[in-house]
Scaffold this motif. Structure first.
Motif, PDB file in Angstrom:
ATOM      1  N   TYR A  29       0.841  -1.207   0.000  1.00 12.49           N
ATOM      2  CA  TYR A  29       0.000   0.000   0.000  1.00 12.49           C
ATOM      3  C   TYR A  29       0.876   1.257   0.000  1.00 12.49           C
ATOM      4  O   TYR A  29       0.569   2.226  -0.689  1.00 12.49           O
ATOM      5  N   LEU A  30       1.951   1.226   0.786  1.00 13.82           N
ATOM      6  CA  LEU A  30       2.887   2.351   0.809  1.00 13.82           C
ATOM      7  C   LEU A  30       3.428   2.622  -0.590  1.00 13.82           C
ATOM      8  O   LEU A  30       3.366   3.750  -1.088  1.00 13.82           O
ATOM      9  N   TRP A  49      -2.232   5.084   1.643  1.00 18.33           N
ATOM     10  CA  TRP A  49      -1.458   5.368   2.858  1.00 18.33           C
ATOM     11  C   TRP A  49      -2.300   5.184   4.111  1.00 18.33           C
ATOM     12  O   TRP A  49      -1.800   4.738   5.138  1.00 18.33           O
ATOM     13  N   GLU A  50      -3.576   5.548   4.041  1.00 20.41           N
ATOM     14  CA  GLU A  50      -4.461   5.335   5.188  1.00 20.41           C
ATOM     15  C   GLU A  50      -4.585   3.840   5.496  1.00 20.41           C
ATOM     16  O   GLU A  50      -4.583   3.440   6.656  1.00 20.41           O
ATOM     17  N   ASN A  57       1.754   0.749   9.710  1.00 18.56           N
ATOM     18  CA  ASN A  57       2.915   1.370   9.081  1.00 18.56           C
ATOM     19  C   ASN A  57       3.054   2.812   9.573  1.00 18.56           C
ATOM     20  O   ASN A  57       2.220   3.663   9.264  1.00 18.56           O
ATOM     21  N   GLN A  58       4.095   3.081  10.347  1.00 18.36           N
ATOM     22  CA  GLN A  58       4.291   4.391  10.957  1.00 18.36           C
ATOM     23  C   GLN A  58       4.691   5.474   9.952  1.00 18.36           C
ATOM     24  O   GLN A  58       4.353   6.642  10.131  1.00 18.36           O
ATOM     25  N   ILE A  59       5.416   5.097   8.920  1.00 19.23           N
ATOM     26  CA  ILE A  59       5.821   6.074   7.899  1.00 19.23           C
ATOM     27  C   ILE A  59       4.584   6.666   7.241  1.00 19.23           C
ATOM     28  O   ILE A  59       4.457   7.884   7.104  1.00 19.23           O
ATOM     29  N   VAL A  64      -0.062  10.597   6.081  1.00 16.92           N
ATOM     30  CA  VAL A  64      -1.489  10.889   6.145  1.00 16.92           C
ATOM     31  C   VAL A  64      -1.713  12.172   6.934  1.00 16.92           C
ATOM     32  O   VAL A  64      -2.461  13.050   6.502  1.00 16.92           O
ATOM     33  N   ARG A  65      -1.043  12.297   8.053  1.00 16.42           N
ATOM     34  CA  ARG A  65      -1.188  13.509   8.878  1.00 16.42           C
ATOM     35  C   ARG A  65      -0.711  14.748   8.142  1.00 16.42           C
ATOM     36  O   ARG A  65      -1.329  15.805   8.208  1.00 16.42           O
ATOM     37  N   ASP A  66       0.411  14.631   7.430  1.00 19.20           N
ATOM     38  CA  ASP A  66       1.039  15.799   6.805  1.00 19.20           C
ATOM     39  C   ASP A  66       0.506  16.142   5.425  1.00 19.20           C
ATOM     40  O   ASP A  66       0.503  17.320   5.042  1.00 19.20           O
TER      41      ASP A  66
END
Length: 68
Positions: A29-30, A49-50, A57-59, A64-66
């Motif tokens: 997915y990444l 990414w979601e 997956n922390q990356i 997603v936040r940014d």
């Protein structure tokens, strides 16, 4: 490998195949999200990414936040 060769369509194809085999493979997915981003599909990239983030997956959680 396709992503490293800047073959975005190939990257999407093979990441999708990997997801068909293992729907919990967060790196697929990444990578598919990165390829979509490179092609200007931020909506599709964020969706991938979601999903990767929901799989731990922390990356991608940061992306997603940014970016989404």
């Amino acid at each position: 490998i396709k992503r490293n060769l800047n073959d975005n369509y190939g990257s999407i194809f093979y990441a999708t195949k990997a997801i068909e085999i293992d729907q919990n493979f967060s790196n697929a997915y990444l990578n598919r999200g990165v390829a979509k981003e490179n092609l200007g599909d931020m909506k599709g990239a964020c969706k991938d990414w979601e999903k990767a983030s929901s799989l731990g997956n922390q990356i991608t959680a940061k992306w997603v936040r940014d970016d989404c």
